[in-house]
Motif scaffolding. Structure first.
Motif, PDB file in Angstrom:
ATOM      1  N   VAL A 128       0.865  -1.187   0.000  1.00 41.33           N
ATOM      2  CA  VAL A 128       0.000   0.000   0.000  1.00 41.33           C
ATOM      3  C   VAL A 128       0.899   1.234   0.000  1.00 41.33           C
ATOM      4  O   VAL A 128       1.782   1.368   0.845  1.00 41.33           O
ATOM      5  CB  VAL A 128      -0.919   0.032   1.244  1.00 41.33           C
ATOM      6  N   GLU A 129       0.650   2.122  -0.969  1.00 43.94           N
ATOM      7  CA  GLU A 129       1.378   3.403  -1.001  1.00 43.94           C
ATOM      8  C   GLU A 129       0.429   4.474  -0.494  1.00 43.94           C
ATOM      9  O   GLU A 129      -0.633   4.704  -1.087  1.00 43.94           O
ATOM     10  CB  GLU A 129       1.835   3.707  -2.423  1.00 43.94           C
ATOM     11  N   THR A 130       0.806   5.114   0.610  1.00 47.37           N
ATOM     12  CA  THR A 130      -0.099   6.067   1.254  1.00 47.37           C
ATOM     13  C   THR A 130       0.647   7.300   1.761  1.00 47.37           C
ATOM     14  O   THR A 130       1.808   7.195   2.172  1.00 47.37           O
ATOM     15  CB  THR A 130      -0.838   5.386   2.430  1.00 47.37           C
ATOM     16  N   PRO A 131       0.003   8.465   1.738  1.00 51.70           N
ATOM     17  CA  PRO A 131       0.592   9.630   2.399  1.00 51.70           C
ATOM     18  C   PRO A 131       0.806   9.331   3.888  1.00 51.70           C
ATOM     19  O   PRO A 131       0.042   8.555   4.488  1.00 51.70           O
ATOM     20  CB  PRO A 131      -0.462  10.728   2.205  1.00 51.70           C
ATOM     21  N   GLN A 132       1.838   9.984   4.469  1.00 52.86           N
ATOM     22  CA  GLN A 132       2.231   9.699   5.856  1.00 52.86           C
ATOM     23  C   GLN A 132       1.080   9.833   6.851  1.00 52.86           C
ATOM     24  O   GLN A 132       0.985   9.057   7.796  1.00 52.86           O
ATOM     25  CB  GLN A 132       3.369  10.658   6.284  1.00 52.86           C
ATOM     26  N   GLU A 133       0.190  10.806   6.631  1.00 53.79           N
ATOM     27  CA  GLU A 133      -0.842  11.054   7.656  1.00 53.79           C
ATOM     28  C   GLU A 133      -1.847   9.906   7.802  1.00 53.79           C
ATOM     29  O   GLU A 133      -2.584   9.844   8.786  1.00 53.79           O
ATOM     30  CB  GLU A 133      -1.586  12.385   7.389  1.00 53.79           C
ATOM     31  N   PHE A 134      -1.878   8.995   6.838  1.00 50.36           N
ATOM     32  CA  PHE A 134      -2.849   7.891   6.910  1.00 50.36           C
ATOM     33  C   PHE A 134      -2.209   6.563   7.325  1.00 50.36           C
ATOM     34  O   PHE A 134      -2.887   5.534   7.362  1.00 50.36           O
ATOM     35  CB  PHE A 134      -3.548   7.706   5.557  1.00 50.36           C
ATOM     36  N   ILE A 160       5.410   3.260   1.699  1.00 45.81           N
ATOM     37  CA  ILE A 160       4.943   1.994   1.109  1.00 45.81           C
ATOM     38  C   ILE A 160       4.951   0.951   2.217  1.00 45.81           C
ATOM     39  O   ILE A 160       5.989   0.642   2.792  1.00 45.81           O
ATOM     40  CB  ILE A 160       5.833   1.550  -0.059  1.00 45.81           C
ATOM     41  N   ILE A 161       3.764   0.447   2.526  1.00 42.12           N
ATOM     42  CA  ILE A 161       3.600  -0.549   3.586  1.00 42.12           C
ATOM     43  C   ILE A 161       3.483  -1.923   2.937  1.00 42.12           C
ATOM     44  O   ILE A 161       2.695  -2.111   1.998  1.00 42.12           O
ATOM     45  CB  ILE A 161       2.329  -0.260   4.416  1.00 42.12           C
ATOM     46  N   GLN A 162       4.270  -2.863   3.418  1.00 44.45           N
ATOM     47  CA  GLN A 162       4.219  -4.230   2.881  1.00 44.45           C
ATOM     48  C   GLN A 162       3.602  -5.151   3.923  1.00 44.45           C
ATOM     49  O   GLN A 162       3.936  -5.068   5.116  1.00 44.45           O
ATOM     50  CB  GLN A 162       5.630  -4.702   2.529  1.00 44.45           C
ATOM     51  N   MET A 184      -6.432   8.836  -1.512  1.00 50.65           N
ATOM     52  CA  MET A 184      -5.049   9.231  -1.819  1.00 50.65           C
ATOM     53  C   MET A 184      -4.053   8.071  -1.774  1.00 50.65           C
ATOM     54  O   MET A 184      -2.868   8.259  -2.029  1.00 50.65           O
ATOM     55  CB  MET A 184      -4.604  10.345  -0.862  1.00 50.65           C
ATOM     56  N   ALA A 185      -4.494   6.877  -1.414  1.00 48.17           N
ATOM     57  CA  ALA A 185      -3.594   5.722  -1.344  1.00 48.17           C
ATOM     58  C   ALA A 185      -3.901   4.751  -2.484  1.00 48.17           C
ATOM     59  O   ALA A 185      -5.024   4.705  -2.984  1.00 48.17           O
ATOM     60  CB  ALA A 185      -3.729   5.019  -0.005  1.00 48.17           C
ATOM     61  N   THR A 186      -2.891   3.982  -2.883  1.00 44.26           N
ATOM     62  CA  THR A 186      -3.080   2.934  -3.885  1.00 44.26           C
ATOM     63  C   THR A 186      -2.471   1.640  -3.349  1.00 44.26           C
ATOM     64  O   THR A 186      -1.657   1.670  -2.411  1.00 44.26           O
ATOM     65  CB  THR A 186      -2.380   3.284  -5.215  1.00 44.26           C
TER      66      THR A 186
END
Length: 198
Positions: A128-134, A160-162, A184-186
Motif C-alpha cells: 500500500v502506497e499512502t501519504p504519511q498522515e494515513f 509503502i507498507i508491505q 489518496m492511497a493505492t
C-alpha cells in the motif's frame, strides 16, 4: 485462487479392490504410505519384484492424483502430499488399469482422511502506497484483516507498507482504502503462498 487442503502426518495404506459379478471380476491391491511434502504432489514407485506389473503403475499414479481433487475437510483440492507406492498384488485375469486406478484412488482418499487433514488459505502479498498522515489507519486496517505487517519504506514522501494478508480478507479492500485515505492511497496485490487457516 482457492482454499486447499493438506495433511499433517504420514499414514500407511493397504487397500484391496475385489469385485466379482458373474463374468470377469476386478482385482487390485496396493500398499504404501502418504506423507506431507513441500511440493504440490509427488508420486514415488518403490514396488519391486513385480508385485504390481509395470504396466499398471501409471494407472496407480493417476488414481493417486484423482484422490486429490476433493479433500475430506471441506471438499477442496489436496496439495503438499507425497504418495509412496510400496507393493500390492494382482490377479492374472481380473486385474486391469481401471482396477488399479480405482484401488489407488480409494486407498489414498482413505489415508488422507486419517492423516489429520487441515485447510490452507491463499495469502496475498500486499503493498500500500499512502501519504504519511494515513499510515496508522492503513496499518490498523491491515492488522484487522489478519494481515502480517512486513515493513515499510519511504518513496517520494509517501510510505509503502508491505504486508501479507489472507485473500478472503481482501475483498472490498479498494473501497475501504479509498475511504480510509480520502482516495489518496493505492495498493497492489499478488499471490504469496498458502498457509494453514488460523
Amino acid at each position: 485462487m482457492r482454499t486447499r487442503e493438506a495433511i499433517a502426518q504420514a499414514v500407511e495404506f493397504d487397500y484391496r479392490l475385489k469385485k466379482q459379478s458373474g463374468g470377469a471380476g476386478e482385482f487390485a491391491h496396493v500398499t504404501g504410505h502418504i506423507e506431507p511434502c513441500d511440493r504440490p504432489f509427488v508420486f514415488e514407485n518403490r514396488v519391486v519384484g513385480g508385485a504390481i506389473p509395470k504396466a499398471f503403475i501409471p494407472a496407480c499414479e493417476k488414481g493417486c492424483e484423482d484422490a486429490l481433487t476433493t479433500g475430506p475437510v471441506e471438499g477442496y483440492p489436496v496439495m503438499g502430499i507425497k504418495v509412496i507406492l510400496e507393493g500390492g498384488s494382482y490377479h492374472a485375469v481380473d486385474s486391469s488399469e481401471y482396477a488399479f486406478r480405482t484401488a489407488a484412488q480409494l486407498a489414498v482418499k482413505q489415508a488422507i482422511s486419517q492423516a489429520k487433514p487441515y485447510l490452507l488459505e491463499p495469502i496475498m502479498r500486499v503493498e500500500v502506497e499512502t501519504p504519511q498522515e494515513f499510515v496508522g489507519r492503513v496499518q490498523g486496517d491491515l492488522s484487522a484483516r489478519r494481515g502480517l505487517l512486513l515493513g515499510s519504506q519511504t518513496q517520494f514522501g509517501d510510505l509503502i507498507i508491505q504486508a501479507e494478508v489472507p485473500l478472503v480478507q481482501m475483498f472490498g479492500y479498494s473501497n475501504s482504502l479509498r475511504s480510509l485515505t480520502s482516495g489518496m492511497a493505492t495498493f497492489t496485490m499478488e499471490f504469496a503462498c498458502y498457509r494453514p487457516v488460523q
